[in-house]
Design an enzyme around this catalytic site. Sequence first.
Site, short mmCIF file in Angstrom:
data_model
loop_
_atom_site.label_atom_id
_atom_site.label_comp_id
_atom_site.label_asym_id
_atom_site.label_seq_id
_atom_site.Cartn_x
_atom_site.Cartn_y
_atom_site.Cartn_z
N LYS A 217 38.76 47.74 39.63
CA LYS A 217 38.74 49.18 39.00
C LYS A 217 37.44 49.72 39.62
CE LYS A 217 38.22 51.77 34.58
NZ LYS A 217 38.15 51.65 33.09
N GLU A 223 31.99 39.23 42.24
CA GLU A 223 32.87 38.18 42.53
C GLU A 223 34.19 38.80 43.47
OE1 GLU A 223 32.08 39.00 39.66
OE2 GLU A 223 31.47 37.26 38.26
N GLY A 280 40.36 48.09 32.11
CA GLY A 280 40.47 47.05 33.19
C GLY A 280 41.39 46.12 32.24
N ARG A 281 41.44 45.70 31.10
CA ARG A 281 42.22 44.61 30.47
C ARG A 281 43.62 45.26 30.12
NH1 ARG A 281 37.50 45.66 28.03
NH2 ARG A 281 37.56 46.54 26.07
N GLU A 366 37.87 40.63 24.48
CA GLU A 366 36.90 41.54 25.25
C GLU A 366 37.07 42.92 24.55
OE1 GLU A 366 35.65 41.70 29.75
OE2 GLU A 366 37.23 42.96 29.37
N HIS A 397 50.97 16.96 22.37
CA HIS A 397 50.45 15.95 22.91
C HIS A 397 49.15 15.96 22.99
CE1 HIS A 397 54.61 14.30 23.05
NE2 HIS A 397 54.92 15.39 23.62
N LYS A 525 25.43 39.93 33.80
CA LYS A 525 25.65 40.48 35.02
C LYS A 525 24.17 40.86 35.60
CE LYS A 525 30.22 42.55 34.95
NZ LYS A 525 31.06 43.64 34.82
O1 F6P Z 1 32.82 42.21 33.33
C1 F6P Z 1 33.96 42.47 32.46
C2 F6P Z 1 35.08 43.42 33.32
O2 F6P Z 1 34.46 44.68 33.53
C3 F6P Z 1 36.48 43.45 32.80
O3 F6P Z 1 36.52 44.47 31.61
C4 F6P Z 1 37.24 43.86 33.67
O4 F6P Z 1 38.81 43.62 33.77
C5 F6P Z 1 36.81 43.10 34.92
O5 F6P Z 1 35.38 42.69 34.75
C6 F6P Z 1 37.05 43.43 36.41
O6 F6P Z 1 36.48 44.62 36.51
P1 F6P Z 1 36.85 45.66 37.92
O7 F6P Z 1 38.41 45.61 37.97
O8 F6P Z 1 36.10 46.64 38.04
O9 F6P Z 1 36.52 44.70 39.28
#
Ligand code: F6P
Length: 568
Positions: A217, A223, A280-281, A366, A397, A525
Amino acid sequence: MRPLRGVPLNEKSPLTDTPAWRALLAHHKTASTLHMVELFNKDPQRFKRYSLTFEDILFDYSKNRITDETLSLLFDLTRQAKVEDLRDRMFSGEKINNTEGRAVLHTALRNRSNQPVFVDDENVMPKINAELEKMRGFSDKVRSGQWIGYAGLPITHIVNIGIGGSDLGPSMICRALQPYAHHSLTVDFVSNIDASHIDQILIKLRPETTLFVISSKTFTTQETITNANTAKAWFLNGAGRVTHNDISKHFVAVSTNETAVKQFGIDPQNMFRFWDWVGGRYSLWSAIGLSSVLYLGMDNFIALLEGAHAMDQHFCNEPLETNIPVILAMLGVWYGNFFGAESSAVLPYDHNLRLLPAYLEQADMESNGKSVDKKGRQINYSTGKIIWGAEGINGQHAFYQLLHQGTRLIPTDFIASVNSHQCNPTHCSILASNFLAQTEALMRGRTLEETREQLAAADIELHKAEKRLPHMTFQGNQPSNSIVLKKLTPRTLGSLIAMYEHKIFVQGAVWNLNSYDQWGVELGKNLTKKILEEIETNKNLHQHDSSTQGLLDWFRTHRTEEVKNNIE
Ligand code: F6P
């Protein structure tokens, strides 16, 4: 002492100092002494009264510690919290994400009625539809083999690079709907910054037939951007005669941030867009679904949206008393706020739903893991529960022992499909029996007397049997919901996910918090950036507590030795 989080609540709590809450507290005193076995014995119609169907989905909530009075009081609380009003404001595009000043409109992404939805006086439906068309055009080309890579070959491997909401939704959908997938396409998901993740995937692939979908987003997530750069380097170095121009045939982006996409080197023509009013979620319905569209085809993605839209309609139009997401949510409030349940488990009895628990962990925790209300006031009641789970059959199990005989109350959602895509009647029947048996066992338990009889029937010597009795009795009375799909299809999956989204919404509304921000992820972060600088420069630049400093030192020392060993 460290100051409290949020502004202390000096006036009366808008939730707990209310008639509906007090009535529930009083009711809990008697309701908590009831055993579900007695409730079932008293009322042969209990299943009929406490179950609902929605299209091809059965929702059975009869195995809960509730009576008509409980439900009626929970609906009073829902009304008192003005949940319906907030729901209508969300659907109409009002900026209910108050801390970020944003609308919350994942529902518009699947608004298959195409009724206008306005944000800042702009009807957002035309741009949603245009993006869907763009996704269709692109995915049709890739799936039909018309989209040709730099070496003149069609694409056979999709790699989605993203994390959190830009990974969990699409990966869950792809695994859940794998029986609908294109026969000659594979899809992989890279999220972890640990290079083992991307390396283990890239090693299987050929640059000339791989398409990377960089999903983020913000397009600033450390990452994702690091993994995307690694993928780009792998492509440029490993593909022989490629030039930067060939990147456009093998990299596309999904984002809200065009500037960052361009900076990364992806042509905006290869960018699929969504908007800041999609959390995002909650973004799997947007262009973030592109990797699923490529894998499953646009028609299946549309069926997913239609299933979700149908659940939206149900949520908006059904009275509270027969509204599945509302009931699900309020049962969660009942156990979390009145019984003190700390967690809730999601237990799919369908292998293809194995990623659903991880998806719901983010969606729920979240959203509702908050300790101040919308006005920033400290909250004096518990909010989001710990959501966890795994495939039910494997859990039996492993961790079910604690569900059956542990000291905690852990409400569960069992999710099963009557018909599997892998139609093997023996497997299907065994799976179904296990699911049914577990919900029954959790509810019934086994009394001392029943256990004694069983041991006697098994010819166990009396003195041994008596010793075993306390270990072999089950208290039961463990609540569960059963959500049964006729079959896991794009449509039923869409409805299922939307049901959970609305459950989360209702709980957030009752708890009077903002379910649509996530400031809690910021601090880690920021500290990561500082510590990274210290690792890369090998210098101590910031103050840390002795534990963090000790860990950092130990890491640096041993890392250096490893590097030294590698060089030698
Ligand atoms: O750090 C949490 C978050 O902002 C989530 O809410 C989101 O889904 C994820 O990181 C990834 O964010 P992006 O889509 O901006 O890379």
